[in-house]
Scaffold this active site. Structure first.
Site, mmCIF file in Angstrom:
data_model
loop_
_atom_site.group_PDB
_atom_site.id
_atom_site.type_symbol
_atom_site.label_atom_id
_atom_site.label_comp_id
_atom_site.label_asym_id
_atom_site.label_seq_id
_atom_site.Cartn_x
_atom_site.Cartn_y
_atom_site.Cartn_z
ATOM 1 N N SER A 97 -28.747 -10.938 -4.177
ATOM 2 C CA SER A 97 -28.085 -10.295 -3.128
ATOM 3 C C SER A 97 -28.009 -8.706 -3.151
ATOM 4 C CB SER A 97 -26.597 -10.898 -2.803
ATOM 5 O OG SER A 97 -25.759 -10.280 -3.965
ATOM 6 N N HIS A 100 -32.502 -15.491 -0.147
ATOM 7 C CA HIS A 100 -31.132 -14.999 -0.227
ATOM 8 C C HIS A 100 -30.583 -15.998 0.798
ATOM 9 C CE1 HIS A 100 -27.568 -12.197 0.659
ATOM 10 N NE2 HIS A 100 -27.349 -12.909 -0.254
ATOM 11 N N GLU A 111 -32.169 -15.236 4.157
ATOM 12 C CA GLU A 111 -33.092 -13.771 4.143
ATOM 13 C C GLU A 111 -34.275 -14.121 3.315
ATOM 14 O OE1 GLU A 111 -30.016 -9.953 5.047
ATOM 15 O OE2 GLU A 111 -30.004 -10.907 2.995
ATOM 16 N N ASN A 122 -26.250 -7.060 4.130
ATOM 17 C CA ASN A 122 -25.550 -6.126 3.335
ATOM 18 C C ASN A 122 -25.758 -4.788 3.328
ATOM 19 O OD1 ASN A 122 -23.838 -8.082 2.022
ATOM 20 N ND2 ASN A 122 -25.533 -8.682 0.582
#
Length: 505
Positions: free
Chosen positions: A123, A144, A156, A194
């Site tokens: 991540s 991900h 992802e 993120n």
């Protein structure tokens, strides 16, 4: 290239919470699954834990008994990596350390076939860096998943610098065949979610550090006005302060300490003190048994104003005028283009948060952005020490007459929801302009990955081309650190509207 055939074995290396979740997803989809962990006995324990979860799915009528039995028969713990030789996909979910992951994949490359898809669930680390030392780096991708992997739909699919498009496509289609919602993105710090989610935490913490409001009040405003599922303080307590801060710090350092991603000193002190959130019993909030949850600051009841004068249509807050009329408060209209203010009987003004401060003006109270002013149950107001008490009382009474709770915060430019949404919109435009992902994938990722009520581009269309840019530009003038400077992508987006009316946002 299509998804992996269901007869193709899938391996998961690393059997913690995330590894088990990914294995369960592949198993329920119909693949034979091999589990491997470097610690002896852990793979068997993980297989037993997955079996127990399959039992619970049967109890909840989400899986038939026959399908459970077939899945259990396909799940095999592996004693060593060599047992993964015939796998078509290996997903790694081990310690978030670059050297550990690189060593693992280098070893795997000597075991599996050259056509085997290798994937990392990292991540925070660079997919390019993890796969950079491989002999066949083109078949290396990021997959991900979000925790808990069996429940959350988003994946992802990250292409490193050397990833071959055929393997990225295979990974994407496989995730979709597993019932997930994949989004494609380039290998950039934080990927999509993120990276773009940083302001949700950072700006809440910044308001707190500026003594603008306490955590309970900020969280309540984000939920009850902004429409977010959880506030930033309660969410980071759930995630773990150490985990959330580590991701923030990783993104900041990976972007060469870009000021837009600067970590919070207050959160650093929280981590240093061992107050890591729910898992430690204390974070921003006290989670110990019997501890009382602090209440958000809520203003006492005030009388509503006898009338308001509307200057223009209030822009994104235009729905308020209908609500005010429905509450029986007369609205006098003044013909002013692009007005975003109301004049109260005291002579003071009530204005939508725009990145300026109340202290700059004679008598102004700011109100925060709401996702939906009709459905919002709380509105934040901002005033300075120079604001007339009568003006503030009338502003409080006005929103209370609309059925809203009111929280009065400090004289914070951009307030809480408005600055957060503007920064999310800005980072989203910047990411798309730099080829990280498409607008559609960004919106999908932010809705599914972190449960935002709207994707950044949906917000952008709703609020208007110029709104986020104007607010951040004003904020930047008041805080010239660069943290709030609008990106070139947002500048171009905002100013293109004059020449290209009706284009997509």
């Amino acid at each position: 290239m299509t998804a992996l055939d269901l007869s193709s074995p899938v391996a998961v290396v690393g059997t913690g919470t995330m590894g088990q979740g990914i294995a369960q997803v592949a198993l329920v989809a119909g693949h034979p699954v091999r589990l491997y962990d470097a610690l002896p006995g852990r793979a068997r324990e993980a297989a037993d834990a997955i079996g127990a979860r399959l039992d619970r799915l049967v109890e909840k009528d989400r899986l038939t008994g026959a399908d459970r039995d077939a899945a259990r028969a396909r799940l095999l713990p592996a004693g060593n990596l060599s047992e993964l030789a015939d796998c078509a996909l290996v997903v790694e979910a081990v310690l978030e350390r670059l050297d550990v992951k690189q060593e693992l994949f280098s070893e795997l490359e000597g075991i599996v076939d050259d056509d085997c898809l290798l994937a990392t669930n990292t991540s925070s680390l660079s997919v390019t860096a993890i796969g950079g030392a491989l002999r066949v780096p083109g078949r290396f991708v990021g997959l991900h998943f979000f925790n808990p992997a069996p429940l959350l739909p988003l994946v992802e699919v990250v292409s490193g610098f050397a990833t071959d498009v055929t393997y990225a496509t295979r990974a994407y289609e496989t995730a979709r065949a597993w019932g997930k919602t994949p989004v494609a993105c380039a290998d950039t710090p934080g990927f999509i979610v993120n990276r773009i989610a940083r302001p949700f935490y950072a700006d809440a913490f910044a308001v707190y550090e500026a003594q603008g409001a306490d955590p309970a009040t900020i969280d309540a405003v984000l939920r009850e006005s902004g429409g977010f599922r959880m506030g930033a303080f309660e969410l980071t307590d759930l995630i773990g302060q150490d985990v959330n801060e580590a991701v923030t710090r990783s993104v900041w350092e990976s972007f060469f300490q870009d000021v837009r991603f600067t970590p919070s000193l207050a959160q650093r002190r929280l981590v240093e003190s061992g107050r890591l959130g729910r898992k430690a019993g204390h974070g921003w909030y006290d989670h110990r048994d019997g501890a009382e949850r602090p209440e958000p600051d809520t203003a006492e009841q005030r009388q509503p104003p006898a009338y308001v004068v509307a200057e223009g249509d209030l822009g994104p807050a235009g729905d308020l005028l209908a609500l005010i009329r429905e509450a029986g408060i007369p609205v006098r209209d003044e013909d002013e283009d692009n007005g975003t203010r109301m004049v109260l009987p005291s002579g003071g003004q009530l204005a939508l948060a725009d990145g300026q401060t109340s202290v700059e003006f004679r008598d102004v109270v700011y109100f925060d952005l709401a996702l939906d002013y009709r459905k919002a149950t709380r509105i934040a107001l901002s005033a300075s020490q120079d604001t007339s008490p009568q003006t503030l009382a009338e502003a409080i009474g006005l929103f209370q007459a609309l059925g809203k709770k009111v929280s009065v915060i400090g004289d914070v430019p951009g307030m809480i929801v408005a600055r957060t949404v503007a920064r999310i919109i800005d980072l989203a435009h910047d990411a798309v302009a730099k080829g990280v992902a498409t607008e559609e994938d960004v919106d999908t990722a932010m809705r599914l990955g972190v449960n935002y009520p709207l994707g950044p581009f949906e917000w952008s269309r709703r609020l208007g081309r110029y709104w986020a840019y104007a607010l951040l530009d004003d904020l930047h003038l008041r805080d010239p650190s660069g943290r709030y400077a609008p990106s070139l992508a947002l500048y171009r987006h905002a100013h293109a509207s004059d020449k290209r009316e009706g284009t997509a946002s």
